[in-house]
Design a protein around this motif. Structure first.
Motif, PDB file in Angstrom:
ATOM      1  N   GLY A 253       0.848  -1.202   0.000  1.00 40.63           N
ATOM      2  CA  GLY A 253       0.000   0.000   0.000  1.00 40.63           C
ATOM      3  C   GLY A 253       0.873   1.237   0.000  1.00 40.63           C
ATOM      4  O   GLY A 253       0.683   2.146   0.798  1.00 40.63           O
TER       5      GLY A 253
ATOM      6  N   SER B 172       6.427   7.252   1.911  1.00 43.13           N
ATOM      7  CA  SER B 172       7.050   6.500   3.003  1.00 43.13           C
ATOM      8  C   SER B 172       8.012   5.428   2.482  1.00 43.13           C
ATOM      9  O   SER B 172       8.697   4.773   3.272  1.00 43.13           O
ATOM     10  CB  SER B 172       5.976   5.820   3.858  1.00 43.13           C
ATOM     11  OG  SER B 172       4.962   6.724   4.208  1.00 43.13           O
TER      12      SER B 172
ATOM     13  N   ASP C  61       0.607  -1.332  -4.740  1.00 46.20           N
ATOM     14  CA  ASP C  61      -0.605  -0.602  -4.382  1.00 46.20           C
ATOM     15  C   ASP C  61      -1.696  -1.009  -5.366  1.00 46.20           C
ATOM     16  O   ASP C  61      -1.404  -1.454  -6.478  1.00 46.20           O
ATOM     17  CB  ASP C  61      -0.362   0.913  -4.462  1.00 46.20           C
ATOM     18  CG  ASP C  61      -1.361   1.714  -3.627  1.00 46.20           C
ATOM     19  OD1 ASP C  61      -0.990   2.179  -2.529  1.00 46.20           O
ATOM     20  OD2 ASP C  61      -2.521   1.875  -4.082  1.00 46.20           O
TER      21      ASP C  61
ATOM     22  N   ALA D 275      -2.244  -6.116  -1.880  1.00 47.49           N
ATOM     23  CA  ALA D 275      -1.325  -6.511  -0.813  1.00 47.49           C
ATOM     24  C   ALA D 275      -1.697  -7.863  -0.215  1.00 47.49           C
ATOM     25  O   ALA D 275      -0.863  -8.531   0.395  1.00 47.49           O
ATOM     26  CB  ALA D 275      -1.307  -5.444   0.282  1.00 47.49           C
TER      27      ALA D 275
HETATM   28  C1  LIG Z   1      -3.274   6.121   3.502  1.00 50.33           C
HETATM   29  S1  LIG Z   1      -2.537   5.545   2.027  1.00 50.33           S
HETATM   30  C2  LIG Z   1      -0.883   5.368   2.602  1.00 50.33           C
HETATM   31  C3  LIG Z   1       0.106   5.440   1.484  1.00 50.33           C
HETATM   32  C4  LIG Z   1       1.566   5.239   1.878  1.00 50.33           C
HETATM   33  N1  LIG Z   1       1.810   3.977   2.560  1.00 50.33           N
HETATM   34  C5  LIG Z   1       2.084   6.369   2.688  1.00 50.33           C
HETATM   35  O1  LIG Z   1       2.520   6.132   3.822  1.00 50.33           O
HETATM   36  O2  LIG Z   1       2.087   7.522   2.223  1.00 50.33           O
HETATM   37  C6  LIG Z   1      -3.126   3.887   1.835  1.00 50.33           C
HETATM   38  C7  LIG Z   1      -2.768   3.267   0.519  1.00 50.33           C
HETATM   39  O3  LIG Z   1      -3.116   1.887   0.555  1.00 50.33           O
HETATM   40  C8  LIG Z   1      -3.605   1.494  -0.721  1.00 50.33           C
HETATM   41  N2  LIG Z   1      -4.387   0.256  -0.548  1.00 50.33           N
HETATM   42  C9  LIG Z   1      -5.585   0.091   0.066  1.00 50.33           C
HETATM   43  N3  LIG Z   1      -5.940  -1.211   0.064  1.00 50.33           N
HETATM   44  C10 LIG Z   1      -4.949  -1.892  -0.565  1.00 50.33           C
HETATM   45  C11 LIG Z   1      -4.722  -3.267  -0.872  1.00 50.33           C
HETATM   46  N4  LIG Z   1      -5.607  -4.207  -0.523  1.00 50.33           N
HETATM   47  N5  LIG Z   1      -3.593  -3.592  -1.533  1.00 50.33           N
HETATM   48  C12 LIG Z   1      -2.684  -2.656  -1.887  1.00 50.33           C
HETATM   49  N6  LIG Z   1      -2.840  -1.345  -1.610  1.00 50.33           N
HETATM   50  C13 LIG Z   1      -3.955  -0.968  -0.962  1.00 50.33           C
HETATM   51  C14 LIG Z   1      -4.359   2.717  -1.198  1.00 50.33           C
HETATM   52  O4  LIG Z   1      -4.509   2.724  -2.606  1.00 50.33           O
HETATM   53  C15 LIG Z   1      -3.473   3.854  -0.688  1.00 50.33           C
HETATM   54  O5  LIG Z   1      -2.530   4.256  -1.644  1.00 50.33           O
END
Ligand SMILES: C[S@@+](CC[C@H](N)C(=O)[O-])C[C@H]1O[C@@H](n2cnc3c(N)ncnc32)[C@H](O)[C@@H]1O
Lengths: 107, 373
Positions: B201, B207, B224, B251
């Motif tokens: 994600g 990050s 992601d 993920a």
């Molecule tokens: C709040 S953001 C955090 C992004 C990054 N980790 C950061 O710290 O800036 C959450 C991210 O998780 C991704 N996401 C949500 N569910 C997911 C999944 N099942 N598999 C992969 N990515 C996912 C979203 O698309 C989003 O980009």
């Protein structure tokens, strides 16, 4: 000098009570509009600041010069301070409530 | 608020857009560091006595707290301003980014290459929980595209929007979350020298990049669900000179081979997915880790039980479109890890003080586990 009059003019029409036009949710919308407007006022204030600083340098603040202007740290610090004061003035009626709850002087 | 680091993909707001953004950042700071605490005061000094007068006792559940707080004029004003600020923030940043989209796309195409890669999967199914609610009230959420080709709108909005949301508190490259995760791993596992690292994600990669700085020898991967986040992440990473292999994958089930990674982590992923998906993510981590490898998730580590704190947490989840926050905070972490194949002694849970928004994010920290050798 106006002629002395008899009874004061009526200011409330007889008949059914004044209709209520706004519902719950309407105040929310008004406040959201106020906040959007406050955002515009803040942006306008920053733009005016650019104008003043360009003028102070002796140049004429054209739209191009205004867009190209980059505030230095001192300018940013001054703007941050203005913004904080502005926000405090805007929301005084809300922070007043907390002061009252804390038992502080309001006024 | 200081300036955000101007990498090639960062949006360049006009003077007016900057003025609006600066005001909204100042509003965020005002709401969090000045208005927020007043809610507790309004509760304790105004609502508890009123409730006690009627019921002979203080509120005992968060629903009772809710019943009185939603009538409180201070809390109402705070709530309105908080929500309206949030909506204005996304709308203003969105307008600014939309205006610049052609230029940003061009910039993404022109950045000097750093050696990273981007693999998209247009056929990937986006789960309902992901597309039905726009998280953070960010219209279009992470996945919505404004163009059929090369769209990076959501990523650009997120990079700028998060900076303003945190009023610069995540640093000029929004790296503080990832840096926190790095610090946690280094402190807990000083001997770990990861050769391959996976960020789940990864979003816009904000990050992800601190990982490369901390372990320059390691190969870094990010996955992601959202293509526009990944396109932006890729362009941004290349612009900052950090090679990362980004791919569009869920993920919960990736295409990497068993035992591929020494470190698998996430930042703010788990509170955005249902518990059932979190369990699948943990199982996927167990599968992907090499013996001795480490899993760590930077996110919620619990949920308040004090009725007032619980009410505020519920309220935040609701006002911020975070339907899975409670589930994420309350999951039995050790049990979930054991079910995924980790040994109970190898599981850890480490709350930290979120210096930024500490009152409001009292239950953040790290949850993880180590794969048995
Ligand atoms: C709040 S953001 C955090 C992004 C990054 N980790 C950061 O710290 O800036 C959450 C991210 O998780 C991704 N996401 C949500 N569910 C997911 C999944 N099942 N598999 C992969 N990515 C996912 C979203 O698309 C989003 O980009």
């Amino acid at each position: 000098m106006s002629e002395p009059q008899g009874r004061p003019r009526p200011r409330k029409a007889a008949g059914p009570a004044r209709p209520v036009y706004f519902n719950a949710g309407d105040v929310d919308r008004v406040m959201a509009i106020v906040l959007a407007l406050s955002t515009e006022v803040a942006a306008l204030r920053d733009r005016l600041d650019v104008h003043e600083r360009i003028a102070a340098s002796g140049a004429v603040p054209t739209p191009e010069l205004v867009e190209a202007y980059l505030p230095d740290d001192a300018v940013q610090v001054a703007r941050d301070a203005w913004r904080d004061g502005y926000i405090r003035r805007l929301f005084r009626v809300i922070t007043e409530d907390v002061e009252a709850l804390r038992g502080e002087q309001t006024g | 608020m200081g300036d955000q680091y101007r990498h090639a993909l960062l949006s360049r707001p006009t003077v007016d857009e900057q003025g609006r953004e600066a005001f909204l950042a100042a509003m965020r700071r005002f709401l969090i560091s000045e208005l927020y605490d007043g809610n507790k005061l309004a509760y304790e000094r105004r609502q508890v006595p009123a409730f006690a007068a009627a019921h002979g006792r203080a509120p005992q559940t968060y629903l009772e707290v809710k019943s009185v707080m939603q009538e409180d004029p201070y809390f109402r004003a705070f709530s309105l301003l908080n929500r309206a600020t949030q909506e204005l923030l996304w709308d203003n940043v969105g307008e600014s980014v939309e205006r610049q989209l052609p230029a940003l796309k061009r910039a993404a195409g022109e950045v000097p290459k750093a050696g990273g890669s981007l693999t998209l999967d247009p056929g990937l199914e986006l789960p309902d929980y992901f597309t039905k609610v726009d998280i953070h009230v960010m219209p279009g959420s992470f996945h919505t595209e404004l163009a059929d080709k090369d769209d990076l709108y959501a990523g650009a909005v997120y990079d700028r929007g998060v900076y303003i949301y945190a009023y610069g508190g995540l640093g000029d490259k929004n790296a503080a979350l990832g840096q926190g995760t790095v610090d946690c791993v280094r402190r807990r596992f000083p001997h770990l020298k990861p050769r391959k690292i996976l960020d789940l994600g990864c979003g816009a990669g904000m990050s992800t990049l601190p990982l490369a700085e901390a372990w320059p020898e390691a190969e870094i991967y990010g996955v992601d669900l959202a293509a526009p986040m990944l396109r932006y992440a890729h362009g941004r990473s290349e612009a900052l000179g950090v090679p990362v292999a980004y791919s569009q994958q869920n993920a919960a089930h990736t295409n990497f081979a068993d035992g591929s990674f020494d470190l698998v982590l996430s930042n703010l992923l788990l509170h955005e997915i249902p518990q059932k998906v979190t369990r699948a993510v943990i199982a996927e981590c167990a599968r992907l880790l090499s013996p001795g490898g480490v899993m760590v998730h930077n996110d919620m580590v619990g949920w308040p039980t004090d009725p007032f704190q619980e009410f505020m947490a519920e309220w935040n989840a609701h006002h911020n479109n975070e339907p899975f926050e409670r589930g994420s905070g309350t999951i039995d972490w050790v049990g979930a890890c054991v079910a995924a194949g980790f040994a109970a002694e190898d599981v850890f849970l480490q709350p930290v003080d979120a210096a930024y928004m500490s009152e409001q994010l009292a239950f953040v920290g790290f949850r993880g586990a180590v794969k048995r050798v």
